[in-house]
Scaffold this motif. Structure first.
Motif, mmCIF file in Angstrom:
data_model
loop_
_atom_site.group_PDB
_atom_site.id
_atom_site.type_symbol
_atom_site.label_atom_id
_atom_site.label_comp_id
_atom_site.label_asym_id
_atom_site.label_seq_id
_atom_site.Cartn_x
_atom_site.Cartn_y
_atom_site.Cartn_z
ATOM 1 N N PHE A 41 3.648 7.535 -9.964
ATOM 2 C CA PHE A 41 4.643 7.701 -8.898
ATOM 3 C C PHE A 41 5.737 8.678 -9.312
ATOM 4 N N GLN A 78 4.441 12.104 -9.090
ATOM 5 C CA GLN A 78 4.255 12.600 -7.718
ATOM 6 C C GLN A 78 5.571 12.907 -7.041
ATOM 7 N N THR A 79 6.625 12.165 -7.405
ATOM 8 C CA THR A 79 7.913 12.391 -6.732
ATOM 9 C C THR A 79 8.832 13.300 -7.525
ATOM 10 N N ASN A 126 9.659 16.076 -5.362
ATOM 11 C CA ASN A 126 10.222 15.669 -4.066
ATOM 12 C C ASN A 126 11.163 14.490 -4.305
ATOM 13 N N MET A 155 13.601 13.334 -2.644
ATOM 14 C CA MET A 155 13.928 12.522 -1.466
ATOM 15 C C MET A 155 12.905 11.412 -1.243
ATOM 16 N N LYS A 156 11.676 11.645 -1.655
ATOM 17 C CA LYS A 156 10.669 10.603 -1.527
ATOM 18 C C LYS A 156 11.018 9.413 -2.419
ATOM 19 N N ALA A 157 11.473 9.717 -3.664
ATOM 20 C CA ALA A 157 11.856 8.641 -4.577
ATOM 21 C C ALA A 157 13.057 7.875 -4.041
ATOM 22 N N GLY A 211 13.840 7.509 -0.920
ATOM 23 C CA GLY A 211 13.396 6.698 0.194
ATOM 24 C C GLY A 211 12.712 5.418 -0.261
ATOM 25 N N VAL A 212 11.848 5.524 -1.264
ATOM 26 C CA VAL A 212 11.172 4.323 -1.778
ATOM 27 C C VAL A 212 12.184 3.354 -2.374
#
Length: 867
Positions: free
Chosen positions: A691, A694-695, A698, A700-702, A704-705
């Motif tokens: 994870f 992958q983030t 990005n 902002m994805k982290a 958000g999670v």
């Protein structure tokens, strides 16, 4: 014995001869009505189809020898049948006609090869209804006087049918019995004039009757048929003297004019005998009303005036003319009378004439402004019309000939003389721009005279212009395109408005207004629209402008048109990367993407193509020219293969990527991309590492999670707190403030309840226990019962720093505690470290259990204060 021997010998010889004899064959006689045998009393209908099997010859030979059959006919007759020699089947080969041949003679024979037996037979041909009735003595034409009494027979028709029986019986009837005056007897064919019907030569000189003859019906080819025939009977009606004379061309009118000479013929009356077939001679006479001024010719009926018109004392004479038939014997017969009107009239020898102020005139002119008021009188025209005749000869009509509906003339009917007035009828049609000159003809034509004298005068109207038109643009919309790099003061387009008015009224002044007109100007006279000298156009900022142009004349009349201007994009922007130096992490087998944007407004200027201009090492990466996705070449499928072609066995590679737009001329930009490549096996061992990897690109994805996990924890905490509150509230009875509440009766249940709550709290905390599971080889975290709940992601590292696999664990603060992620699993953990980690337990579980325990103890203390 001696004497009897010859006799015995003779008998013996006779017996031997009889034994050797061959007897002739013969036919069977089966009688009438049979269809096989010797054709005795055999009959055949005449409508039997040719080719039909009609009979079978049947016979035998005494010795049992085979026989053959034959049939023949008289040479003077036709062969009607044929026979099968072996079977004896007789077939009809010629058509039968009873009316021509009612019986057929034939010779039939039977043979056994040695003996031939022949018989003559007669075949009867029976009748079929194949003959239609046929009228005889045609055509039927009869002469009947018109005074024939009703019911009288006038003719007889006769038809014959050669068939026999009912098929040969004939009955008669009329084809249209309701539309004729005649009837026919069914059996005799006698035609009669119907009862109550009469003939009239003057109305109908001939009658045509269609008579139908029908037989009684019969069989034909197995079906019941009725045959019929028709004939036409012509009845010519003979005229009889039964009508009075009739005048032709009534009513009669005659005119005597002022210049008619005595003895002149005025008119002629015509009469004829009403009986047109044999008309009698007629004679004419004047009965009364002439006063000696008129005479009539007794044979021709011509009426003449015998005095000068000036001597006639009346204007109208009513004469009565009598006509008398003269029979063939010379005696007077029927008579008739008719009135004749003779009018003494003035001679119409003067046509209507138009006069102006100075005498007779046939042309009138006038100048006037366009669009005068409705109903206005053209007072500049002084017109008088006059007819010098008297009475009806001086009556005439006036009308305007020309463009309709613009003017009307008053009066429209004149007797002798009148002043002519022309009035405006349609003001809108009097338009200087359509026609500067209006031309009409004023027509005066007599009404009740046979000559219909007439005269005309030309009316010419010169129109003067007024400002009655609004300037109009040649189009309601104008569309133009201009490059965005056009310099200030550039011409955009020219608008045109036309004012049909003349002189200063037709001059047009242009102006523009609207929110989109700030960067544009318009020439007030030519209508050319151009950009402001200081204007700087930019298609990326504003690609379209629209505003209004106004065309106005000197009196303020105006019209509007809308202008749409589109800026044509010019390639004036370079593609731009987010950063000139970028770092990406590539999972082996998964591409990474680099993106550049071009601020140009239109394609192809804003379309970007990507390429790798430099890479170390080379031939390792490929790039999609349109999307910017970068992936390893197909030949590199593992890190080991990648390290083999890298001298230093690095895990980070640098690329120089170029972004180039498709404009003309084209612009390009380059960026340095550092790619760190990791293997999928390492990611499969540690979901958290996967994870984070992958983030990494990005952040902002982290975030958000992380926010989602925090929201779930807060929601669970709120649900537990709410459930606890409502449970305690239901167990406590809240009384009014002034009432003293009793304490709980016994503490024993309370301790049991506390123990039960502790037991329930322990179960609630089990939901937050994070257990480690062995790494999943397929990296599938969605399977139930085999994988732990999702771990909290690590915060994204700075963009320029590569992720570190050995960083300290981090926690996420919550309402009730903090949630700590698992440590990344090492490839080969030591047993001692594992045992130590199990002994320590999960910090999240400890924090939640501790907090829940404190809350429940606090609630328990509060519940002891029972009011």
């Amino acid at each position: 014995m001696g004497r009897g021997a010859p006799a015995v010998l003779a008998v013996w010889m006779l017996f031997l001869s009889l034994a050797q004899a061959n007897f002739a064959p013969h036919f069977f006689d089966n009688g009438a009505g049979s269809t096989n045998g010797n054709m005795a009393l055999f009959s055949l209908p005449e409508d039997t189809p040719v080719g039909s099997h009609v009979y079978t010859l049947n016979g035998t030979d005494p010795e049992g020898d085979p026989v053959s059959y034959h049939i023949s006919f008289n040479p003077s007759t036709r062969s009607v049948f044929s026979v099968d020699p072996n079977l004896g089947n007789i077939t009809l080969i010629e058509e039968l006609d009873r009316e021509r041949e009612d019986e057929i003679e034939a010779i039939i024979s039977i043979s056994d090869g040695l003996n031939l037996v022949a018989e003559k037979v007669t075949i009867l041909v029976t009748d079929a209804n194949d003959e239609a009735p046929r009228f005889i003595q045609e055509p039927y034409i009869v002469q009947v006087p018109e005074d024939t009494a009703s019911g009288t027979s006038i003719a007889r028709v006769r038809a014959v049918d050669r068939d026999t029986g009912s098929a040969g019986s004939v009955t008669y009837f009329l084809k249209n019995p309701h539309s004729t005056k005649f009837s026919v007897d069914r059996h005799s064919g006698v035609l009669r004039l119907q009862a109550g019907a009469t003939l009239d030569y003057e109305k109908a000189r001939a009658h045509f009757i269609t008579v139908v003859a029908k037989d009684g019906g019969g069989k034909l080819r197995g079906a019941d048929v009725v045959l019929s025939a028709t004939t036409m009977v012509t009845v010519n009606v003979e005229d009889v003297q039964d009508m009075a004379p009739v005048f032709v061309g009534t009513p009669y009118y005659g005119y005597v004019y002022e210049d008619t000479l005595p003895g002149s013929e005025v008119l002629t009356v015509v009469a004829m005998d009403g009986d047109r077939g044999k008309p009698n001679r007629v004679l004419y006479s004047l009965v009364n009303g002439s006063d000696g001024a008129f005479e009539i010719n007794e044979t021709s009926g011509a009426i003449s005036v015998m005095q000068s018109p000036s001597q006639l004392r009346r204007e109208v004479y009513e004469l009565h003319v009598q006509v008398t038939e003269v029979s063939s014997a010379g005696t007077p017969a029927a008579q008739a009378m008719v009135p004749v009107t003779i009018r003494i009239v003035d001679l119409n020898n003067h046509p209507p004439t138009f006069y102006g102020e100075s005498g007779p005139q046939n042309r009138f002119e006038l100048s006037m402004y366009e669009h005068p008021p409705q109903g206005e009188i053209l007072r500049g025209l002084k017109i008088t019309v006059n007819d010098s005749d008297q009475g009806a000869n001086a009556k005439f009509n006036l009308r305007l000939v020309g463009p309709g509906g613009i003017f009307r003339v008053v009066p429209q009917t004149v007797l002798n003389e009148a002043q002519v007035t022309i009035i405006v009828e349609n003001s809108a049609a009097i338009d200087f721009e359509k026609s500067k000159v209006l031309t009409f003809k004023l027509l005066a034509i007599e009404v009740n005279t046979p000559e219909k004298f007439s005269s005309t005068a030309d009316v010419l109207i010169q129109l003067l212009d007024t400002n009655d038109n609004v300037p109009k643009f040649t189009s309601h919309y104008y569309v133009a395109r201009i490059p965005e790099n056009a310099p200030g003061g550039s011409n955009v387009l020219a608008v045109t408005a036309v004012d049909p008015d003349t002189g200063p009224w037709g001059e047009v002044k242009y102006s523009i207004y609207g929110s989109g007109a700030d960067l544009f100007l318009i020439h007030p006279s030519s209508g050319i629209i151009y950009t402001q000298p200081w204007a700087s156009l930019d298609a990326e900022a504003t690609a379209r402008y629209n505003f209004y142009v106004k065309a106005e004349d000197m009196e303020g009349r105006y019209s509007l048109a809308e202008v749409f201007i589109t800026l044509l994009d010019v390639n004036d922007h370079y593609p731009k990367f987010e950063e000139s130096v970028q770092e990406k992490t590539m999972v082996l087998g998964t591409p990474v993407k680099i993106e550049a944007t071009d601020q140009d407004a239109e394609e192809p200027n804003n379309l970007v193509d990507y390429s790798i201009t430099h890479a170390e090492p080379a031939n390792v990466f490929d790039i999609n020219a349109h999307t910017g996705e970068i992936w390893l070449k197909n030949s590199i499928r593992s890190l080991d293969a990648l390290h083999n072609i890298t001298p230093n066995r690095d895990s980070t590679w640098s690329l120089e990527v170029q972004a180039k737009d498709r404009g003309s001329p084209s612009f390009s930009t380059t960026a340095l991309l550092k790619i760190e490549i990791v293997d999928t096996e390492m990611l499969s061992r540690s979901p958290m590492a996967a994870f984070l990897m992958q983030t990494k690109d990005n952040p902002m994805k982290a975030v958000g999670v992380l926010a989602g996990i925090m929201a779930v924890i807060v929601a669970i905490t709120v649900l537990i707190s709410t459930a606890t509150f409502w449970r305690n509230k239901k167990s406590n009875k809240v009384q009014p403030v002034r009432r003293i509440l009793r304490k709980r009766p016994s503490p024993a249940p309370r301790s049991i309840r506390i123990e039960w709550l502790k037991f329930r709290r322990a179960k609630a905390t089990d939901k937050f226990v994070l257990k480690e599971a062995p790494p999943n080889e397929n990296c599938n975290n969605n399977s139930r019962g085999s994988t732990p709940p999702p771990q909290a992601p690590a915060p994204p590292p700075p963009p320029s720093a590569a992720p570190s696999m050995g960083q300290a664990p981090w926690t996420v603060p919550t309402v009730s505690g903090s949630l700590a992620p698992q440590q990344p699993q090492q490839p080969s953990p030591k047993p001692r470290a594992v045992a130590k980690r199990k002994a320590m337990g999960s910090p999240v579980q400890s924090a939640l259990v501790s907090e829940l325990r404190q809350k429940f103890e606090k609630k328990n203390v509060q519940s002891k204060a029972y009011f």
